[in-house]
Write a protein that holds these residues in place. Structure first.
Motif, short mmCIF file in Angstrom:
data_model
loop_
_atom_site.label_atom_id
_atom_site.label_comp_id
_atom_site.label_asym_id
_atom_site.label_seq_id
_atom_site.Cartn_x
_atom_site.Cartn_y
_atom_site.Cartn_z
N LEU A 1 -1.05 7.94 1.55
CA LEU A 1 -1.29 9.25 0.95
C LEU A 1 -1.28 10.34 2.02
O LEU A 1 -1.49 10.07 3.20
CB LEU A 1 -2.63 9.25 0.22
CG LEU A 1 -2.79 8.25 -0.93
CD1 LEU A 1 -4.20 8.36 -1.53
CD2 LEU A 1 -1.74 8.48 -2.00
N SER B 1 0.83 -1.20 0.00
CA SER B 1 0.00 0.00 0.00
C SER B 1 0.86 1.25 0.00
O SER B 1 1.99 1.25 0.50
CB SER B 1 -0.92 0.02 1.23
OG SER B 1 -1.76 -1.10 1.24
N THR B 2 0.30 2.31 -0.54
CA THR B 2 0.94 3.61 -0.52
C THR B 2 0.19 4.51 0.45
O THR B 2 -1.04 4.61 0.39
CB THR B 2 0.93 4.25 -1.92
OG1 THR B 2 1.61 3.40 -2.83
CG2 THR B 2 1.59 5.62 -1.90
N ARG C 1 -4.01 -0.49 -7.59
CA ARG C 1 -3.06 0.08 -6.64
C ARG C 1 -3.82 0.45 -5.37
O ARG C 1 -4.82 1.15 -5.42
CB ARG C 1 -2.37 1.31 -7.23
CG ARG C 1 -1.51 1.03 -8.44
CD ARG C 1 -0.73 2.27 -8.84
NE ARG C 1 -1.64 3.33 -9.27
CZ ARG C 1 -1.96 3.56 -10.53
NH1 ARG C 1 -1.47 2.79 -11.48
NH2 ARG C 1 -2.78 4.55 -10.85
N ARG C 2 -3.31 0.00 -4.24
CA ARG C 2 -3.96 0.25 -2.95
C ARG C 2 -3.28 1.41 -2.25
O ARG C 2 -2.08 1.37 -1.98
CB ARG C 2 -3.90 -1.00 -2.08
CG ARG C 2 -4.71 -0.92 -0.78
CD ARG C 2 -4.57 -2.23 -0.01
NE ARG C 2 -5.50 -2.31 1.10
CZ ARG C 2 -5.27 -1.82 2.32
NH1 ARG C 2 -4.12 -1.20 2.57
NH2 ARG C 2 -6.17 -1.94 3.28
N SER C 3 -4.05 2.46 -1.95
CA SER C 3 -3.52 3.64 -1.27
C SER C 3 -4.35 3.90 -0.02
O SER C 3 -5.59 3.82 -0.06
CB SER C 3 -3.57 4.87 -2.18
OG SER C 3 -2.86 4.64 -3.38
#
Length: 373
Positions: A35, A32-33, A333-335
């Motif tokens: 944010l 994960s990113t 994409r998981r943020s």
């Protein structure tokens, strides 16, 4: 023998990882990113479980009920630019409860923008034994108020071909307000919570909404199209769901399946026919979903309940955005927008002018803004 067993285990693990990757699942915390969105606080506000977030001219409007003042209020924030650190002064709409204790439906409302003006349908309680359903519309002098009868919980606001608002509410059956008489959309109906708009970012009349009907135990979708207002049940969807239009004006829904711990996507073309179902990702548990089409594909927002040993829980607010697609199922994409041990009771979201706005509903309200992928 031990070496062979080790090799077999490694091969199985590699195959499992490949299958998970090809399905677009298994996007864990390490993938994960984090944010850093703009954040706007609502100091001193203790919100009800019900709120709305919608586009209103050059602003985003937040409609909410405050427990301390027992009032329905509206705050507007410009779409452009960074969010202020604190919410501006709210606009007072109405005092919606004067009897203590506050009921479970305190603050329940439906909202829409009709001809550039806010239109709200909401519950009020003037006396313990006298609940009311009210309609207010923005006016040059403030708010224009009317009573709606028979009494029942608000469900939605649509717009007719003549540009006039059409209230939808449920005093036992599901009613659509007409010019001279009310149209019965469903004979028996018990909506749970607030309806979900198909297009909260749209300033022109909404194309419809959906809600969970406890009377039938199914999702009800109400669509407003060229042939008029129509309601139908949608199978394969649970009480936690989101709705959106497909690019060809068809219908799509995201839902959480607690049995398989998966978020599912169901799509149907504008021409009708059966829904196509695909798995989006694995999820430990969620209270809410948001679904929107982007040029790259479907985007999802959801809150995930995650275990953080020993014996503790964390509520994450997650954006799942479409990644580059080569072949097969899309990758995401998981943020993570936020992570906190305090209960996340729900959220509202919309995408407009290249930004995602998300109203986070914990013990307090917080509006988040980040760039859309």
């Amino acid at each position: 023998m031990a070496a062979q067993e080790t090799m077999v285990k490694r091969t199985l693990i590699a195959l499992a990882a490949a299958l998970v990757a090809s399905a677009g699942w298994g996007l864990g915390a390490r993938e994960s990113t984090a944010l850093s969105p703009d954040s706007m606080a609502f100091p001193g506000v203790r919100p009800s479980p019900f709120a709305s977030l919608l586009r209103h001219g050059g602003s985003v409007a937040v409609v909410y009920a405050d427990r301390d003042t027992t009032s329905l209020r509206v705050i507007e924030i410009p779409v452009d630019g960074a969010l202020p650190k604190e919410a501006p002064r709210p606009v007072f709409v109405d005092k919606v409860d004067i009897v203590s204790p506050l009921g479970g439906s305190f603050g329940l409302h439906a909202s829409a923008v009709v001809d550039g003006r806010l239109h709200l349908l909401y519950l009020d309680r003037e006396k313990e034994d006298r609940p009311l359903l009210k309609r207010v519309r923005e006016d040059a002098g403030g708010w224009r108020l009317e009573l709606v009868e028979p009494f029942g919980p608000p469900v939605g606001v649509l717009v007719g071909v003549d540009g006039r608002p059409m209230d939808v509410w449920a005093p036992g059956s599901l009613l659509l307000r007409g010019e001279t008489t009310n149209l019965v959309l469903r004979e028996r109906c018990v909506p749970r919570g607030q309806a979900v708009l198909l297009d909260p970012e749209r300033e022109t009349p909404s194309s419809g909404f959906g809600f969970w009907d406890d009377a039938a135990g199914e999702l009800v979708v109400v669509l407003n199209g060229p042939e008029g207002v129509q309601s139908s049940a949608m199978s394969g969807v649970g009480p936690v769901f989101a709705l959106a239009e497909t690019p060809d004006r068809g219908l799509a829904a995201a839902t959480f399946d607690p049995g398989s711990r998966r978020i599912l996507l169901l799509e149907r073309d504008a021409g009708g026919g059966p829904f196509r179902q695909t798995t989006v990702t694995v999820c430990d548990g969620t209270n809410g979903l948001f679904l929107a089409w982007t040029p790259s594909g479907w985007l999802f927002v959801y809150d995930e309940v995650r275990s953080t040993p020993p014996g503790r829980w964390s509520w994450e607010l997650v954006i799942l955005s479409p990644g580059p697609r080569t072949s097969g199922r899309p990758r995401y994409r998981r943020s993570v927008l936020s992570s906190d041990p305090s209960l996340l009771s729900g959220f509202r979201a919309l995408i407009t002018d290249g930004s995602i706005f998300i109203l986070e509903m914990r013990d307090e309200l917080r509006l988040l803004k980040t760039a859309a992928p």
